[in-house]
Enzyme design. Sequence first.
Site, PDB file in Angstrom:
ATOM      1  N   SER A 268       0.830  -1.205   0.000  1.00 20.67           N
ATOM      2  CA  SER A 268       0.000   0.000   0.000  1.00 20.67           C
ATOM      3  C   SER A 268       0.869   1.261   0.000  1.00 20.67           C
ATOM      4  O   SER A 268       1.987   1.264   0.510  1.00 20.67           O
ATOM      5  CB  SER A 268      -0.880  -0.003   1.253  1.00 20.67           C
TER       6      SER A 268
ATOM      7  N   TYR B  47      -2.159   5.465  -4.020  1.00 18.02           N
ATOM      8  CA  TYR B  47      -3.240   6.421  -3.812  1.00 18.02           C
ATOM      9  C   TYR B  47      -2.703   7.709  -4.391  1.00 18.02           C
ATOM     10  O   TYR B  47      -1.731   8.272  -3.870  1.00 18.02           O
ATOM     11  CB  TYR B  47      -3.532   6.602  -2.317  1.00 18.02           C
TER      12      TYR B  47
ATOM     13  N   THR C 146      -5.332   2.813  -7.180  1.00 19.42           N
ATOM     14  CA  THR C 146      -6.670   2.634  -6.599  1.00 19.42           C
ATOM     15  C   THR C 146      -7.531   3.844  -6.918  1.00 19.42           C
ATOM     16  O   THR C 146      -7.155   4.981  -6.631  1.00 19.42           O
ATOM     17  CB  THR C 146      -6.562   2.413  -5.077  1.00 19.42           C
TER      18      THR C 146
ATOM     19  N   GLY D 126     -14.247 -10.115  -0.659  1.00 23.05           N
ATOM     20  CA  GLY D 126     -15.093 -11.210  -0.185  1.00 23.05           C
ATOM     21  C   GLY D 126     -14.486 -12.592  -0.310  1.00 23.05           C
ATOM     22  O   GLY D 126     -15.135 -13.571   0.060  1.00 23.05           O
TER      23      GLY D 126
ATOM     24  N   HIS E 225     -13.270  -2.741  -2.955  1.00 25.87           N
ATOM     25  CA  HIS E 225     -12.501  -2.315  -1.784  1.00 25.87           C
ATOM     26  C   HIS E 225     -13.003  -3.068  -0.529  1.00 25.87           C
ATOM     27  O   HIS E 225     -13.024  -2.522   0.576  1.00 25.87           O
ATOM     28  CB  HIS E 225     -12.630  -0.805  -1.579  1.00 25.87           C
TER      29      HIS E 225
ATOM     30  N   LYS F  96      -7.377  -0.299 -10.007  1.00 21.98           N
ATOM     31  CA  LYS F  96      -8.114  -1.050  -8.970  1.00 21.98           C
ATOM     32  C   LYS F  96      -9.436  -0.356  -8.676  1.00 21.98           C
ATOM     33  O   LYS F  96      -9.460   0.852  -8.393  1.00 21.98           O
ATOM     34  CB  LYS F  96      -7.267  -1.129  -7.692  1.00 21.98           C
TER      35      LYS F  96
HETATM   36  C1  FNR Z   1      -7.839  -2.096   2.638  1.00 17.34           C
HETATM   37  N1  FNR Z   1      -7.862  -1.900   1.250  1.00 17.34           N
HETATM   38  C2  FNR Z   1      -6.957  -1.042   0.664  1.00 17.34           C
HETATM   39  N2  FNR Z   1      -6.911  -0.902  -0.689  1.00 17.34           N
HETATM   40  C3  FNR Z   1      -5.998  -0.109  -1.274  1.00 17.34           C
HETATM   41  O1  FNR Z   1      -5.980  -0.010  -2.499  1.00 17.34           O
HETATM   42  N3  FNR Z   1      -5.076   0.555  -0.504  1.00 17.34           N
HETATM   43  C4  FNR Z   1      -5.065   0.478   0.853  1.00 17.34           C
HETATM   44  O2  FNR Z   1      -4.228   1.077   1.516  1.00 17.34           O
HETATM   45  C5  FNR Z   1      -6.055  -0.322   1.466  1.00 17.34           C
HETATM   46  N4  FNR Z   1      -6.141  -0.402   2.835  1.00 17.34           N
HETATM   47  C6  FNR Z   1      -6.985  -1.305   3.421  1.00 17.34           C
HETATM   48  C7  FNR Z   1      -6.983  -1.461   4.798  1.00 17.34           C
HETATM   49  C8  FNR Z   1      -7.789  -2.427   5.403  1.00 17.34           C
HETATM   50  C9  FNR Z   1      -7.747  -2.595   6.891  1.00 17.34           C
HETATM   51  C10 FNR Z   1      -8.589  -3.251   4.598  1.00 17.34           C
HETATM   52  C11 FNR Z   1      -9.412  -4.379   5.208  1.00 17.34           C
HETATM   53  C12 FNR Z   1      -8.632  -3.096   3.233  1.00 17.34           C
HETATM   54  C13 FNR Z   1      -8.746  -2.728   0.389  1.00 17.34           C
HETATM   55  C14 FNR Z   1      -8.047  -4.033   0.027  1.00 17.34           C
HETATM   56  O3  FNR Z   1      -6.957  -3.817  -0.820  1.00 17.34           O
HETATM   57  C15 FNR Z   1      -8.995  -5.018  -0.677  1.00 17.34           C
HETATM   58  O4  FNR Z   1      -9.570  -4.387  -1.796  1.00 17.34           O
HETATM   59  C16 FNR Z   1     -10.086  -5.555   0.227  1.00 17.34           C
HETATM   60  O5  FNR Z   1      -9.625  -5.768   1.529  1.00 17.34           O
HETATM   61  C17 FNR Z   1     -10.597  -6.868  -0.341  1.00 17.34           C
HETATM   62  O6  FNR Z   1     -11.689  -7.319   0.362  1.00 17.34           O
HETATM   63  P1  FNR Z   1     -11.623  -8.414   1.542  1.00 17.34           P
HETATM   64  O7  FNR Z   1     -10.717  -9.550   1.093  1.00 17.34           O
HETATM   65  O8  FNR Z   1     -11.094  -7.710   2.749  1.00 17.34           O
HETATM   66  O9  FNR Z   1     -13.050  -8.803   1.651  1.00 17.34           O
END
Ligand code: FNR
Length: 379
Positions: free
Chosen positions: A122, A146, A172, A309, A277, A253
Amino acid sequence: QNEIYLAGLGGQVPAYPMSYDELERRAELAMSPGTWSYVAGGAGDERTQRANREAFDHWGLVPRMLRATTERDQSVELFGHRLPTPLLMSPIGVIGICTQDGHGDLATARAAAATGVPMIASTLTEDPMEVVAAEQGETPGFFQLYCPTDPEVAQSLVGRAEDAGYRAIVVTLDTWVTGWRPRDLSTANFPQLRGRCLANYFSDPVFRSRLAAPPDEDPGSAILAWAQMFGRPLGWDDLAWLRSLTDLPVVLKGICHPDDARRAVDEGVDGIYVSTHGGRQANGGIAAIDCLPAVREAVPDTTVLLDSGVRSGSDVVKALALGADAVGVGRPYAFGAALGGTDGIVHVLRNILAEADLLMAVDGYPTVPDLGPEAMRRL
Ligand code: FNR
């Protein structure tokens, strides 16, 4: 992958939970309420988050027999790299809050090195992205951007990712504003940025040059500056500029509509990452897995990734059959990190992969290319 199962049959009690529900339950006990809210929570009343998971139940794998073989292969090709499995670790910002020592990014990177499952680091890693890259061993890593409003900060982050050896830039699109997350807002001890070093962003030389005082001396104003330049609302007009930042593959993304996927590919993007996300940004939407078939059809020759998911090996197999080239998990490995750092993450990844391997074996789809839409039925 069978060895996990055989060890269990032999009476070896696993050190970590075997079911996802138990993993989640134990992770909640291991985390502070604020950390739990941040990781487990989603947008609004979390309907999209639930939909992401429930939608997997609407798809079923059709068993095929008399194709049994001990020669099974989960490997896939991604952006010119042969990977041993189709699994990815989705980017998780500030994952350090999940681990005892605060170095969740390093734990993730070491799990990537141990398993061959790539980490998508990230923008909000807490350890510098260069240090995180160095811990990933032979496993290729990807960098998630980001996009900051200041183009020079964006260029700096992407340039550093290139220099550090990341193999693709994952941009993203759905987080230029934060989602409405009631759980975060109502938990008093939500993990504040203050005191969390965000060394990757705050230490970026171009970002630092925009500050009146160094971030370590004045973290408050650094956070303010960061908040002001964090999210750039990207439009189609920005794609050419984004593309010009790097020669690495660029992946978008958050794309869920086939028209968006088609246009992005027409404009030179190398990969489409179908994701909601994890239901953290928007509520009341459709599940990511249900968006996948139309996106696959719209861009048949482009790399397509999916997350949101995915909790089990059978979820991974379904996503592959519906058109993903590789499949990401988010919360499951964050929970693994909370329970056992690198070991916990490795356990979670290996369980998912072992289940996928045995399912592919039993149902007669011994390799990833064997899995196509004809293997799936909508229930
Ligand atoms: C994320 N996600 C996320 N996505 C991204 O592009 N940059 C980020 O910094 C973050 N940070 C982040 C923190 C936390 C605590 C979570 C749970 C999720 C989203 C992540 O990349 C991903 O898209 C989802 O977590 C996928 O869904 P599931 O597997 O958690 O259901």
